[in-house]
Every structure is written in structure tokens, then in C-alpha cells.
Design a protein around this motif. Structure first.
Motif, PDB file in Angstrom:
ATOM      1  N   TYR A   1       0.813  -1.191   0.000  1.00  0.00           N
ATOM      2  CA  TYR A   1       0.000   0.000   0.000  1.00  0.00           C
ATOM      3  C   TYR A   1       0.859   1.259   0.000  1.00  0.00           C
ATOM      4  O   TYR A   1       0.494   2.253  -0.616  1.00  0.00           O
ATOM      5  CB  TYR A   1      -0.944   0.020   1.195  1.00  0.00           C
ATOM      6  N   VAL A   2       1.971   1.229   0.652  1.00  0.00           N
ATOM      7  CA  VAL A   2       2.832   2.403   0.730  1.00  0.00           C
ATOM      8  C   VAL A   2       3.362   2.761  -0.656  1.00  0.00           C
ATOM      9  O   VAL A   2       3.351   3.928  -1.056  1.00  0.00           O
ATOM     10  CB  VAL A   2       3.985   2.155   1.732  1.00  0.00           C
ATOM     11  N   GLU A   3       3.805   1.773  -1.411  1.00  0.00           N
ATOM     12  CA  GLU A   3       4.288   2.044  -2.773  1.00  0.00           C
ATOM     13  C   GLU A   3       3.172   2.583  -3.652  1.00  0.00           C
ATOM     14  O   GLU A   3       3.382   3.510  -4.441  1.00  0.00           O
ATOM     15  CB  GLU A   3       4.865   0.765  -3.378  1.00  0.00           C
ATOM     16  N   PHE A   4       1.992   2.029  -3.508  1.00  0.00           N
ATOM     17  CA  PHE A   4       0.856   2.502  -4.289  1.00  0.00           C
ATOM     18  C   PHE A   4       0.540   3.960  -3.961  1.00  0.00           C
ATOM     19  O   PHE A   4       0.311   4.772  -4.860  1.00  0.00           O
ATOM     20  CB  PHE A   4      -0.366   1.614  -4.029  1.00  0.00           C
ATOM     21  N   VAL A   5       0.552   4.324  -2.701  1.00  0.00           N
ATOM     22  CA  VAL A   5       0.267   5.691  -2.274  1.00  0.00           C
ATOM     23  C   VAL A   5       1.356   6.648  -2.761  1.00  0.00           C
ATOM     24  O   VAL A   5       1.084   7.800  -3.093  1.00  0.00           O
ATOM     25  CB  VAL A   5       0.108   5.757  -0.735  1.00  0.00           C
ATOM     26  N   LEU A   6       2.576   6.201  -2.841  1.00  0.00           N
ATOM     27  CA  LEU A   6       3.660   7.055  -3.319  1.00  0.00           C
ATOM     28  C   LEU A   6       3.631   7.246  -4.835  1.00  0.00           C
ATOM     29  O   LEU A   6       3.970   8.315  -5.347  1.00  0.00           O
ATOM     30  CB  LEU A   6       5.009   6.461  -2.906  1.00  0.00           C
ATOM     31  N   VAL A   7       3.244   6.236  -5.579  1.00  0.00           N
ATOM     32  CA  VAL A   7       3.268   6.293  -7.038  1.00  0.00           C
ATOM     33  C   VAL A   7       1.981   6.873  -7.622  1.00  0.00           C
ATOM     34  O   VAL A   7       1.993   7.486  -8.692  1.00  0.00           O
ATOM     35  CB  VAL A   7       3.551   4.880  -7.613  1.00  0.00           C
ATOM     36  N   LEU A   8       0.866   6.726  -6.925  1.00  0.00           N
ATOM     37  CA  LEU A   8      -0.432   7.162  -7.461  1.00  0.00           C
ATOM     38  C   LEU A   8      -0.467   8.648  -7.838  1.00  0.00           C
ATOM     39  O   LEU A   8      -0.910   8.978  -8.946  1.00  0.00           O
ATOM     40  CB  LEU A   8      -1.552   6.829  -6.480  1.00  0.00           C
ATOM     41  N   PRO A   9       0.003   9.589  -7.018  1.00  0.00           N
ATOM     42  CA  PRO A   9      -0.046  11.001  -7.428  1.00  0.00           C
ATOM     43  C   PRO A   9       0.762  11.279  -8.694  1.00  0.00           C
ATOM     44  O   PRO A   9       0.317  12.014  -9.582  1.00  0.00           O
ATOM     45  CB  PRO A   9       0.527  11.761  -6.233  1.00  0.00           C
ATOM     46  N   LEU A  10       1.921  10.686  -8.798  1.00  0.00           N
ATOM     47  CA  LEU A  10       2.736  10.867 -10.003  1.00  0.00           C
ATOM     48  C   LEU A  10       2.030  10.297 -11.225  1.00  0.00           C
ATOM     49  O   LEU A  10       2.006  10.916 -12.300  1.00  0.00           O
ATOM     50  CB  LEU A  10       4.104  10.215  -9.817  1.00  0.00           C
ATOM     51  N   PHE A  11       1.444   9.128 -11.072  1.00  0.00           N
ATOM     52  CA  PHE A  11       0.716   8.502 -12.171  1.00  0.00           C
ATOM     53  C   PHE A  11      -0.483   9.370 -12.603  1.00  0.00           C
ATOM     54  O   PHE A  11      -0.710   9.551 -13.802  1.00  0.00           O
ATOM     55  CB  PHE A  11       0.250   7.109 -11.739  1.00  0.00           C
ATOM     56  N   LEU A  12      -1.193   9.944 -11.674  1.00  0.00           N
ATOM     57  CA  LEU A  12      -2.348  10.794 -12.002  1.00  0.00           C
ATOM     58  C   LEU A  12      -1.917  12.090 -12.692  1.00  0.00           C
ATOM     59  O   LEU A  12      -2.593  12.569 -13.605  1.00  0.00           O
ATOM     60  CB  LEU A  12      -3.155  11.100 -10.743  1.00  0.00           C
ATOM     61  N   VAL A  13      -0.794  12.647 -12.287  1.00  0.00           N
ATOM     62  CA  VAL A  13      -0.274  13.854 -12.940  1.00  0.00           C
ATOM     63  C   VAL A  13       0.113  13.538 -14.382  1.00  0.00           C
ATOM     64  O   VAL A  13      -0.164  14.314 -15.303  1.00  0.00           O
ATOM     65  CB  VAL A  13       0.912  14.435 -12.142  1.00  0.00           C
ATOM     66  N   VAL A  14       0.738  12.403 -14.614  1.00  0.00           N
ATOM     67  CA  VAL A  14       1.120  12.014 -15.977  1.00  0.00           C
ATOM     68  C   VAL A  14      -0.124  11.800 -16.837  1.00  0.00           C
ATOM     69  O   VAL A  14      -0.191  12.278 -17.987  1.00  0.00           O
ATOM     70  CB  VAL A  14       2.017  10.753 -15.951  1.00  0.00           C
TER      71      VAL A  14
END
Length: 128
Positions: A1-14
Motif C-alpha cells: 500500500y505504501v508504494e501505491f500511495v507514493l506512485v499514485l499522485p505521479l501517475f495521475l499527474v502524468v
């Protein structure tokens, strides 16, 4: 879950950046088709007043066909010299595009997209 929470904002910006870029590219292609249509309608008519009017109508109808609001477009039609065979007619249109919903989207993306097309009045018109 921690990796998902860290990567999700970057993925949404892209993803938002790709959608914003696609919207701007679509608007640019629609404007290029619209000014081509406007210039084409202008040079196919027989007199200057009708040619300029036809150019505005051709541009509006093409933008409407692409799903863009023609009232938000700034359209200009200019004739270089007196209206006769071979004179150049230029159609230009600019459209305001909302900036993409990403950080610094207003800085990275242009607010207004413009296109222009220049064509000569047809030389084969027989009424001149």
C-alpha cells in the motif's frame, strides 16, 4: 500500500498531462482544418465581400463539426491587394484552450492555439 500511495499522485499527474496535451493537439488539428476550409471557401467565390463572408462561415462550420464552439474562436480573413485572379487570401483563427489540470499547466501549455492558411484566388474563374 505504501508504494501505491507514493506512485499514485505521479501517475495521475502524468495521465492528466497526456489528456491535456491530447486536447491541445486536437484543437490545433481542428483549427488547421477550419482555416483551410475558410480559405478554400473564400477563393472559390467570385467577389471580395462574398468571399470574406464565405470564409467566416466555412471556418465556423468546420469548428462546429469538430465539436468546438465557434463563438470562442477569433477568426480573421485578409486579402493581399485588390480582389482578382491569383491574389492571396489568408484565413487565421485562434482558439482559447483550457490549461491541463497538472501543476504548472498554465506555464507549460499555451492558452491560445492559432492556425493560418494562405491560398490564391482561383485563376480559372470566368467572370473576371
Amino acid at each position: 500500500y505504501v508504494e501505491f500511495v507514493l506512485v499514485l499522485p505521479l501517475f495521475l499527474v502524468v495521465i492528466a498531462g497526456v489528456v491535456g496535451f491530447g486536447q491541445m493537439l486536437y484543437t490545433k488539428l481542428a483549427l488547421e482544418a477550419a482555416v483551410w476550409s475558410g480559405a478554400r471557401h473564400a477563393v472559390a467565390t467570385l467577389n471580395q465581400s462574398r468571399g470574406v463572408q464565405q470564409a467566416y462561415l466555412g471556418t465556423r462550420y468546420a469548428l462546429d463539426g469538430f465539436g468546438l464552439n465557434p463563438d470562442h474562436a477569433l477568426t480573421q480573413v485578409s486579402v493581399w491587394g485588390q480582389w482578382h485572379r491569383g491574389v492571396q487570401v489568408r484565413a487565421r483563427a485562434c482558439y482559447t484552450v483550457p490549461s491541463p489540470p497538472v501543476p504548472f499547466g498554465q506555464v507549460l501549455a499555451p492558452q491560445q492555439v492559432c492556425a493560418s492558411e494562405t491560398m490564391p484566388v482561383y485563376r480559372w474563374k470566368s467572370k473576371w
